[in-house]
Design a protein around this motif. Structure first.
Motif, PDB file in Angstrom:
ATOM      1  N   THR B 337       0.857  -1.178   0.000  1.00  0.00           N
ATOM      2  CA  THR B 337       0.000   0.000   0.000  1.00  0.00           C
ATOM      3  C   THR B 337       0.901   1.238   0.000  1.00  0.00           C
ATOM      4  O   THR B 337       1.822   1.340   0.815  1.00  0.00           O
ATOM      5  N   VAL B 338       0.641   2.168  -0.915  1.00  0.00           N
ATOM      6  CA  VAL B 338       1.424   3.403  -0.969  1.00  0.00           C
ATOM      7  C   VAL B 338       0.488   4.577  -0.672  1.00  0.00           C
ATOM      8  O   VAL B 338      -0.616   4.652  -1.222  1.00  0.00           O
ATOM      9  N   ARG B 339       0.939   5.447   0.256  1.00  0.00           N
ATOM     10  CA  ARG B 339       0.135   6.645   0.567  1.00  0.00           C
ATOM     11  C   ARG B 339       0.929   7.878   0.191  1.00  0.00           C
ATOM     12  O   ARG B 339       2.165   7.874   0.273  1.00  0.00           O
ATOM     13  N   ASP B 340       0.195   8.910  -0.172  1.00  0.00           N
ATOM     14  CA  ASP B 340       0.908  10.143  -0.483  1.00  0.00           C
ATOM     15  C   ASP B 340       1.073  10.968   0.787  1.00  0.00           C
ATOM     16  O   ASP B 340       0.729  10.524   1.889  1.00  0.00           O
ATOM     17  N   GLY B 341       1.586  12.175   0.641  1.00  0.00           N
ATOM     18  CA  GLY B 341       1.891  13.010   1.799  1.00  0.00           C
ATOM     19  C   GLY B 341       0.678  13.286   2.670  1.00  0.00           C
ATOM     20  O   GLY B 341       0.784  13.435   3.891  1.00  0.00           O
ATOM     21  N   LYS B 342      -0.488  13.298   2.055  1.00  0.00           N
ATOM     22  CA  LYS B 342      -1.699  13.605   2.834  1.00  0.00           C
ATOM     23  C   LYS B 342      -2.306  12.357   3.449  1.00  0.00           C
ATOM     24  O   LYS B 342      -3.352  12.423   4.103  1.00  0.00           O
ATOM     25  N   GLY B 343      -1.701  11.222   3.213  1.00  0.00           N
ATOM     26  CA  GLY B 343      -2.231   9.987   3.790  1.00  0.00           C
ATOM     27  C   GLY B 343      -3.258   9.308   2.897  1.00  0.00           C
ATOM     28  O   GLY B 343      -3.849   8.299   3.275  1.00  0.00           O
ATOM     29  N   ASN B 344      -3.463   9.774   1.666  1.00  0.00           N
ATOM     30  CA  ASN B 344      -4.398   9.106   0.751  1.00  0.00           C
ATOM     31  C   ASN B 344      -3.740   7.861   0.146  1.00  0.00           C
ATOM     32  O   ASN B 344      -2.567   7.904  -0.229  1.00  0.00           O
ATOM     33  N   VAL B 345      -4.523   6.817   0.073  1.00  0.00           N
ATOM     34  CA  VAL B 345      -3.992   5.602  -0.560  1.00  0.00           C
ATOM     35  C   VAL B 345      -3.948   5.829  -2.073  1.00  0.00           C
ATOM     36  O   VAL B 345      -4.977   6.089  -2.691  1.00  0.00           O
TER      37      VAL B 345
END
Ligand code: HEM
Lengths: 368, 582
Positions: B337-345
Motif C-alpha cells: 500500500t502506498v500513501r501520499d503526503g496527505k495519507g491518501n492511498v
C-alpha cells in the motif's frame, strides 16, 4: 510423539535403509567379482579341448550336413497289431547357408570347465539376489521407485540385465556363453554407479511425481537391458562370422580365435538370437517412447518437443527400425545389418550416458 | 534356428528375419506371394523418355533400399538438433552461441542448424520418406487384397524340398485323407482348399495386416503431428492469488501459435486462482527441494458456465475441451500500500516478484503511475525497486535460505520522478527505467533503502508519503496449450504398436497335404510346411498337424512287411532328408 520427532525418526530409518542398500550393492559387486573369476576359469579349462568343430564342419563335404534334428512326433502306438511309427518331420535348412554347428560353450566340453561354469552361474544368481535386495532397500529408503537419478538407474539397469540373462537360462535357452561378457559389464556399470554417479537418497522433484514414471522408466530400463543382450550377441556374431569366413576361405585364424570363437554358437545362431532379442523388444521400445510422450504432454505441455532426450530416443528408434528393415532388404542382411544394430545400440548408450552428462535439456533435473 | 542343434538360442517371440523363403527358386509358385515386400532387383537403368525416367524415379523412391536410406538420413539429420542450441526451445542460448562463435554461428544459421526440425533439408528428408511410405503402402495393400481374394497356391511337385516335411502310408482312401486334411486345416483356421491331388492351406495373414497397419499408422501419426504444429497455440499468464484469467488473446503475458492458428479457435473459459501451495524438503542433503506444487482454482467454461473448483498440479493439467492448463511456475507477490503526503492511498496491490534462484530470492518493481503527489503537491510517479527474501537468515542478507515463506523480508529502494512509461517504448513490469528518476535520501544523506517485515511501513522523507508491506500472496504461472489432433497422434501411435507386434510376432506360413495312391495301391500321405522365413515353429506346427491327421488316417504297414520293432523309443530322431526321399 510430536510431529517433528516422527519426521526425524522416519528420516533416520530412511538413512539406515539407504546405508543397508549401499552395503548390499557393494556386496553384490564382490559376488559378481567371484562369478567373474569363475567364468574366467570356465573359459580357461574349456581351452583344453581343441577339437576345431567349425573348421571340421566347414572343410567336410557340406552336402552331408543338409538335415538336422526336428521336433518329430515319433510316439509309437502300442497295442495295435502293427506297431507303427508316427510320422517324423524332417527339417531342411535354407539353401545356400553355411552349415556350422554351434560351439559347445565356454567349457568346451571339459568337465572341470563345466563345473566352474555352473559355479559361476550360481554365483551370478546369488549376486543378482543381493543386488536386487540392494535396489529394493534403496526404493524403500526413498519411498518411491528407485529410478530418480543415474545412480539408481544404473543399479536397476544391471539388475534387470542379469535378470534377463538368468530368465533366458531358466527358459533353457542356450545363452551360457553370455555370462562372462555380461558380468564384466555389470561390474563396470556398478563401479561407475558407486563412484562417479553416486547420489544420496532423495525424493523426487514434482515433475517426476507421476505414475508414468513407473511405466515409462521401467520399460525403458527393461528395453535397455534387452538391447544390451542383443548388442553382445551382435558383436560376438561379427567375430564369429569373420572367423567362419576365414576358415571357409581356407585361412588359418589365430590360436585365440580358434580357442575362444570355436566354442561360441554358430554365427547364424548368434545372428538369429540377436535379431530375435532386438525384434522382440522393439515394440516395447516404441511403447516406451509413446508413454514418455504422454507423460511429457502432462508435465510440460507438449507431447513432443525435440528435447535432446526425446530426440535421441527417436534416433535410437529409427536406428532399430533401420536394422529391422535392413534384414528385409536384399544385400543388407548379415554383417551390414549387424553394423546397423551396433549403431542403434550406440545411440541407446549415448541417449543414456551422453545426453545425461553432456547435453542439457528438460530431462536433466534429477541430480545427474 | 541353428543349423544343427535344437537347443540353440530361441528367444521365443518374433519370427525370423525375413530371409527369402527356403529354396524359393526351386519352389516356383508355391513359395511366391508369401509376403507383400517388394522384390529387390539390381537398380536397372531407366528406359528413355520422360515417362521412363519418372517411372524409374518412382520405383527407386518406393524401393526398400531407398526407404532404408531415408530412414538412416532422418536419424542422422535429427542429431545436430540435439547438440546445437535450438531457437524454438532456447533463443537466448542461440544468441549466446552466435555471439561467442560469429563465423560458425553464421554458417549454422545459413544451414538452418538453429531450427533443425523445421529446416528445409530436414523437412525434405521426411517428406521424401513420407512419399516413399505412401508409394510403398498403396501397391502393397493392393497386392495383399489380391492375395486375400485368390487362394493359396497348390503343392509344388516335390514336397521333400520344403523346409519341413513328413510322410506316412495309410489304408484310408486318398479322397478321405484330403477331406480330413481340409477339415483339419480349416479347423486350425488355415485358409485351405483342395488343389488337385493336394490340399493347400495358408495362415498368418495377420502379419501382413499388422505390417500395413503399422506403416499406415505412421502416416496418421505424421499428419496428426504436423496438424498439431500448424494449429497449435500456447500462452502464458501469471496470476496472483485472488486474481482471475479469461482465455482471450489480450489476457496473455506472451503467446505463440502455429501458422494456421486463428484467435477464434481459443476455447472460451475463465478461472480464478484461489490458493497456491508449495511444500519443500525441510532437512537432509536436499533441503529445499520442491515436493509438491498445486494451485486451487475456480473455473467456468464459456461465458456463463457453472463455476467449479479443482486443483492443478505439475503433472496434472486441467483439461477444458481442446485446451490444457498447466502449472509451470510460482513465486511471491507482496501486498503493497502506498500513501501520499496527505495519507491518501494511491496504490494498493499485490506485486509479483520474479524468482532469481531455487530458494525464491526475488526481485520486482512497484510502479505508482497516477494519483501520487509529492510533499509539495506536484504530480509525480514513484518507482520502488524491490528485493524479496522469503526466508531471511541473519548472516545471509542477500539471498533466501529456503523457498518457503518462513521469515519474509522485503527490501525497498524508492525513486521518484518520471518512469518513462508514457514514452511509447514498451517496458517490462519487472524493470525500472532509472534515467529520469531520483532516489530519496535518508537522515544521513544516503540513498534510502529499508528492510520491511509484513505489517511494517517505510516513511518517505520530508512527508513524501509512505510504503506499507501488508502481507504476502503467492502467484502461479499458467501455460495454456491447445494442440489439436493429439488424439489422432495417440491413436496412430497405439495402432503402430499393435501393428508392429503382429508384424513381428506372427509368422505367415503354408502347409500342403498330398495324398495319392502309391504303386502298391496303398495311399501315401505327404505333408510339408513353408514359412516366410526359416523358423523352428514351422516344423513344430507341421508335426502337430501331422500327428492329428495321422490319428484320423491311421498308418498302414511299411511295404517291407516287417513292422519296425526296434524303434520303440519315443525320442525325437534325426533323419537325413535324403533318407526321406523315397
Ligand atoms: C517412416 C518410415 C518407416 C519406418 C519407421 C518403418 C519401420 C518398419 C519396421 C520397424 C518394420 C519391421 C516390421 C517387420 O519386420 O515386419 C518394417 C517392415 C517393412 N517395411 Fe517399413 N518402415 C518405414 C517406411 C517404409 C517404407 C517407405 C517402405 C516401402 C518401401 C517400407 C516397407 C516395409 C516392408 C515391405 C516391411 C516388411 C518387410 C517384411 O515383410 O519382412 N517401410 N518397417
Amino acid at each position: 510423539m510430536t510431529l517433528a520427532a516422527a519426521t526425524e525418526l522416519a528420516t533416520a530409518t530412511n538413512e539406515h535403509l539407504a546405508n543397508i542398500s549401499n552395503t548390499l550393492i557393494y556386496s553384490s559387486m564382490a559376488v559378481y567379482t567371484l562369478a567373474f573369476f569363475a567364468y574366467i576359469a570356465e573359459w580357461l579349462f574349456g581351452s583344453r579341448s581343441k577339437v576345431g568343430r567349425t573348421a571340421a564342419a566347414l572343410t567336410a563335404d557340406a552336402k552331408k550336413t543338409g538335415a538336422k534334428k526336428s521336433p518329430a512326433v515319433t510316439v509309437n502306438q502300442g497295442g495295435s497289431t502293427a506297431v507303427l511309427e508316427r510320422p517324423q518331420v524332417v527339417v531342411r535348412s535354407a539353401s545356400g547357408s553355411r552349415d556350422v554347428p554351434d560351439g559347445p560353450g565356454a567349457h568346451g566340453g571339459d568337465e572341470q570347465g563345466d563345473l566352474y561354469g555352473r559355479i559361476a552361474i550360481s554365483l551370478t544368481v546369488l549376486a543378482f539376489l543381493v543386488e536386487l535386495a540392494g535396489v529394493v532397500a534403496r526404493a524403500a529408503s526413498v519411498e518411491r521407485a528407485p529410478w530418480g537419478n543415474m545412480y539408481e538407474f544404473n543399479i536397476t539397469f544391471s539388475t534387470v540385465a542379469v535378470a534377463v540373462y538368468l530368465g533366458l537360462l531358466a527358459l533353457k535357452k542356450n545363452v551360457r556363453w553370455l555370462g562372462l561378457f555380461l558380468v564384466t559389464t555389470v561390474l563396470l556399470d556398478l563401479g561407475l554407479a558407486v563412484t562417479v554417479l553416486y547420489t544420496a537418497s532423495d525424493q523426487l522433484v514434482p515433475a517426476l511425481h507421476s505414475y508414468w514414471l513407473y511405466i515409462h522408466v521401467s520399460t525403458a530400463i527393461f528395453c535397455g537391458a534387452v538391447f544390451y543382450v542383443g548388442a553382445v550377441a551382435t558383436i560376438l556374431y561379427l567375430f564369429k562370422d569373420s572367423y567362419e569366413n576365414k576358415l571357409a576361405n581356407g585361412g588359418t585364424p589365430g590360436r585365440f580365435a580358434n580357442s575362444v570363437l570355436d566354442r561360441l554358437p554358430a554365427s547364424a545362431s548368434l545372428d538369429k538370437f540377436a535379431y530375435r532379442v532386438n525384434a522382440a523388444v522393439f515394440p516395447l521400445w516404441t511403447f516406451t517412447i509413446i508413454a514418455g510422450a504422454i507423460w511429457a504432454g502432462d508435465a510440460w505441455g507438449r507431447y513432443w518437443g525435440w528435447d535432446p532426450k526425446e530426440t535421441w530416443s527417436f534416433i535410437t528408434w529409427v536406428a532399430y527400425a533401420c536394422y529391422l528393415h535392413a534384414r528385409a532388404t536384399a544385400g543388407w542382411k548379415g554383417r551390414k545389418a549387424a553394423y546397423l544394430a551396433m549403431i542403434a545400440f550406440g545411440c541407446w548408450l549415448f541417449n543414456y550416458y551422453g545426453v545425461n552428462i553432456f547435453v542439457s535439456g528438460k530431462h536433466s533435473y534429477a541430480g545427474v | 534356428m541353428s543349423k544343427t542343434t535344437p537347443t540353440a538360442p530361441d528367444a521365443s517371440g518374433p519370427s525370423d528375419a525375413p530371409d527369402a523363403p527356403a529354396g524359393e527358386q526351386d519352389l516356383g509358385a508355391a513359395g511366391s506371394q508369401l509376403s507383400t515386400a517388394p522384390v529387390e532387383g539390381p537398380p536397372n537403368l531407366p528406359s528413355l523418355g520422360v515417362v521412363g525416367w519418372a517411372r524409374w524415379f518412382w520405383r527407386q523412391l518406393t524401393s526398400m533400399r531407398v526407404a532404408l536410406l531415408l530412414l538412416l538420413l532422418v536419424a542422422l539429420g535429427a542429431i545436430p538438433g540435439s547438440l546445437i542450441p535450438q531457437s524454438g526451445t532456447d533463443a537466448t542460448k542461440v544468441a549466446d552461441f552466435v555471439k561467442n562463435n560469429p563465423t560458425l554461428g553464421d554458417v549454422y544459421g545459413k544451414l538452418g542448424l538453429f531450427h533443425v526440425y523445421s529446416s528445409v533439408w530436414f523437412s525434405a528428408i521426411y517428406i521424401l520418406l513420407f512419399v516413399s511410405l505412401v508409394g510403398c503402402i498403396i501397391p502393397r495393400t493392393w497386392q495383399f487384397v489380391g492375395q486375400l481374394r485368390s487362394r493359396p497356391p497348390g503343392a509344388p511337385k516335390r514336397l521333400t524340398r520344403l523346409p519341413a516335411y513328413t510322410t506316412w502310408r495309410t489304408e484310408a482312401e486318398p479322397e478321405q485323407v484330403r477331406e480330413a486334411a481340409l477339415a483339419l486345416l480349416k479347423q486350425k483356421r488355415f485358409r485351405a482348399h483342395l488343389a488337385g491331388d493336394n490340399v493347400a492351406g495358408e495362415k498368418g495373414y495377420l502379419r501382413e495386416v499388422g505390417n500395413l497397419a503399422f506403416h499406415i499408422a505412421l502416416i496418421v501419426l505424421l499428419i496428426a503431428f504436423a496438424w498439431g504444429q500448424l494449429f497449435k497455440s500456447e500462452g502464458n499468464k501469471l496470476v496472483v492469488e485472488g486474481d482471475g484469467f479469461s482465455n482471450t488473446l489480450i489476457s496473455y503475458d506472451d503467446f505463440k501459435s502455429g501458422n494456421l492458428f486463428d484467435t477464434e479457435d481459443l476455447v472460451p473459459f475463465s478461472f480464478t486462482l484461489d490458493k497456491f501451495t508449495g511444500t519443500y524438503e525441510t532437512n537432509g542433503p536436499n533441503k529445499g527441494t520442491p515436493r509438491l506444487y498445486q494451485a486451487a482454482i475456480t473455473y467456468s467454461k464459456g461465458a456463463y458456465g457453472k463455476e467449479r473448483k479443482t486443483l492443478v498440479k505439475v503433472n496434472e493439467p486441467l483439461e477444458i475441451d481442446d485446451a490444457k492448463v498447466y502449472l509451470t511456475a510460482h513465486g511471491y507477490a507482496p501486498l503493497i500500500t502506498v500513501r501520499d503526503g496527505k495519507g491518501n492511498v494511491v496504490f494498493h496491490d499485490a506485486v509479483a516478484m520474479l524468482p532469481l534462484d531455487s530458494n525464491v530470492t526475488s526481485t520486482g518493481v512497484i510502479k505508482v503511475l497516477d494519483g501520487y503527489r509529492n510533499a509539495k503537491g506536484v504530480a509525480e510517479q514513484l518507482g520502488i525497486s524491490a528485493f524479496f527474501i522469503p526466508t531471511y537468515t541473519p548472516g545471509s542478507e542477500t539471498a533466501s535460505t529456503f523457498p518457503a515463506l518462513n521469515n519474509p523480508v522485503l527490501n525497498l529502494t524508492p525513486y521518484h520522478g518520471d518512469l518513462g512509461v508514457d514514452s511509447g517504448i514498451p517496458q517490462s513490469v519487472y524493470q525500472l527505467d532509472k534515467s529520469h528518476v531520483k532516489d530519496f535520501k535518508d537522515a544521513k544523506g544516503k540513498e534510502l533503502r529499508e528492510n520491511l517485515r509484513p505489517g511494517q511501513t517505510m516513511k518517505l522523507p520530508n512527508g513524501a508519503g509512505s510504503v506499507t508491506y501488508e502481507g504476502t500472496r503467492q502467484w502461479a504461472n499458467f501455460q495454456v496449450v491447445q494442440q489439436p489432433a493429439s488424439g489422432w497422434a495417440l491413436t496412430g501411435a497405439l495402432t503402430a504398436i499393435f501393428g508392429l507386434a503382429a508384424s513381428l510376432f506372427i509368422q505367415r506360413r503354408r502347409v500342403w497335404v498330398r495324398a495319392v495312391r502309391g504303386d502298391d495301391g496303398v495311399t501315401v500321405v505327404e505333408m510339408a510346411g513353408l514359412g516366410r522365413s526359416e523358423s523352428a515353429k514351422v516344423p513344430e506346427e507341421l508335426g502337430e498337424l501331422a500327428g492329428i491327421l495321422y490319428d484320423r488316417t491311421p498308418g498302414a504297414p511299411d511295404p517291407a512287411n516287417d513292422p519296425p520293432q526296434d524303434d520303440t523309443t519315443p525320442e525325437p530322431r534325426a533323419t537325413p532328408s535324403e533318407g526321406a526321399e523315397k
